[in-house]
Design an enzyme around this catalytic site. Structure first.
Site, PDB file in Angstrom:
ATOM      1  N   LYS A  49       0.607  -1.678   0.297  1.00 58.94           N
ATOM      2  CA  LYS A  49       0.026   0.182   0.239  1.00 58.94           C
ATOM      3  C   LYS A  49       1.214   1.410  -0.158  1.00 58.94           C
ATOM      4  CE  LYS A  49      -2.973  -0.565  -0.785  1.00 58.94           C
ATOM      5  NZ  LYS A  49      -3.606  -0.917  -2.190  1.00 58.94           N
ATOM      6  N   HIS A 109       8.173  -7.358  -2.502  1.00 57.81           N
ATOM      7  CA  HIS A 109       7.444  -6.590  -1.329  1.00 57.81           C
ATOM      8  C   HIS A 109       8.476  -6.808   0.204  1.00 57.81           C
ATOM      9  CE1 HIS A 109       3.752  -4.527  -2.343  1.00 57.81           C
ATOM     10  NE2 HIS A 109       2.273  -6.140  -2.078  1.00 57.81           N
ATOM     11  N   SER A 139      -4.044   2.806   4.424  1.00 56.55           N
ATOM     12  CA  SER A 139      -5.179   2.225   3.101  1.00 56.55           C
ATOM     13  C   SER A 139      -4.964   0.492   3.287  1.00 56.55           C
ATOM     14  CB  SER A 139      -3.868   3.024   2.427  1.00 56.55           C
ATOM     15  OG  SER A 139      -3.764   1.781   0.540  1.00 56.55           O
TER      16      SER A 139
END
Length: 296
Positions: A49, A109, A139
């Site tokens: 995010k 990530h 988020s």
């Protein structure tokens, strides 16, 4: 009478070296770790995010010299293999990356300590995008509510605790950002801030272009700025995840592309949470020179 029938329970996370990850990634861990990077790979790295889809579209537009039609060739998640993605029997992110002709653009990530070692050994180029922790938390909270592949985040109050203690998928925001910030001195890492791209997209896109060794004229850059605006991407079925089944991403709960703003945290944090967060932040980020902007 069993009331749980019909309620699909959300998958729980598993850990690798103390970092929570999706179970499928953990089960596929040896394949991820032994991944062979190539010197001309470009790896897009982000904490969840933090503008992953945004930077992907920017990078793809640069590669395609601003040709919108070429960027429509496939949905965004299929254009750049996601290393830790695994959902058998479909090919894993690693398998997709292996099948891709060079030069490859990949994404992850993963925090620095979990990255397949060959990326460091081959001295690849890395694009890292960091987003301020408060907006990132908000988020991520909405994303976890709609993403059926992640644990249920519970209430905002509960999630505040989960996030600040790093018990979310891909671990602590603080460790992630600090890890990549530290590595930028030693490797080819372009470290970008979400807020800077928001504030002056053309300048940041130009920096990405130079880092990628490309040279596009001003009219093409202007076009990329336009095409990668939040409004355009939110309406673009190739970037807004509208093709993903509801059983995976339930966009009736929250859209994948929700607001894309800086400072939305102010609509969620109570005064007490704000003070407590700042205190935690000070402790966790002590000794690092990195500084974030939390409002524009």
């Amino acid at each position: 009478m069993d009331l749980t029938i019909g309620l699909k329970s959300r998958p729980q996370l598993k850990e690798v070296e103390g970092v929570p990850l999706q179970a499928a990634a953990v089960e596929n861990w040896s394949q991820i770790q032994s991944f062979e990077a190539k010197p001309d790979d470009l790896l897009i790295c982000t904490y969840p995010k933090s503008g992953t889809t945004w930077i992907q579209e920017i990078v793809d537009m640069i590669v395609q010299n601003g040709d919108v039609n070429k960027c429509q060739r496939a949905i965004i998640q299929h254009r750049h293999p996601f290393l830790e993605w695994a959902r058998p029997p479909q090919p894993s992110g690693v398998e997709k990356a292996k099948a891709m002709p060079p030069p490859r653009i990949l994404r992850t990530h993963l925090p620095t300590q979990l990255l397949p070692p060959s990326f460091w050994e081959k001295d690849c180029k890395f694009l890292y995008v960091a987003r301020n922790a408060k907006d990132c938390m908000v988020s991520y909270y909405y994303f976890q509510r709609m993403n059926q592949m992640l644990p249920d985040p519970g209430t905002w109050e509960e999630y505040f605790e989960t996030f600040t203690s790093g018990k979310v998928a891909w671990g602590s925001w603080y460790d992630h950002v600090k890890g990549w910030w530290k590595m930028k001195e030693r490797y080819q890492i372009l470290f970008l801030f979400y807020e800077d791209i928001k504030k002056d997209p053309k300048n940041e896109i130009r920096n990405v272009m130079k880092f990628m060794g490309k040279n596009l004229d001003e009219t093409v850059l202007d076009k990329i700025v336009h095409e990668t605006s939040f409004e355009k991407m939110k309406e673009n079925p190739m970037t807004n995840r509208s093709t993903v089944p509801k059983s995976i991403l339930d966009q009736s709960i929250s859209p994948f592309m929700r607001k894309g703003t800086v400072g939305d945290w102010k609509n969620h944090f109570t005064v007490a949470q704000h003070e407590r967060f700042d205190e935690i932040y000070r402790k966790k980020m002590e000794g690092t020179s990195i500084s974030f902007c939390t409002e524009l």
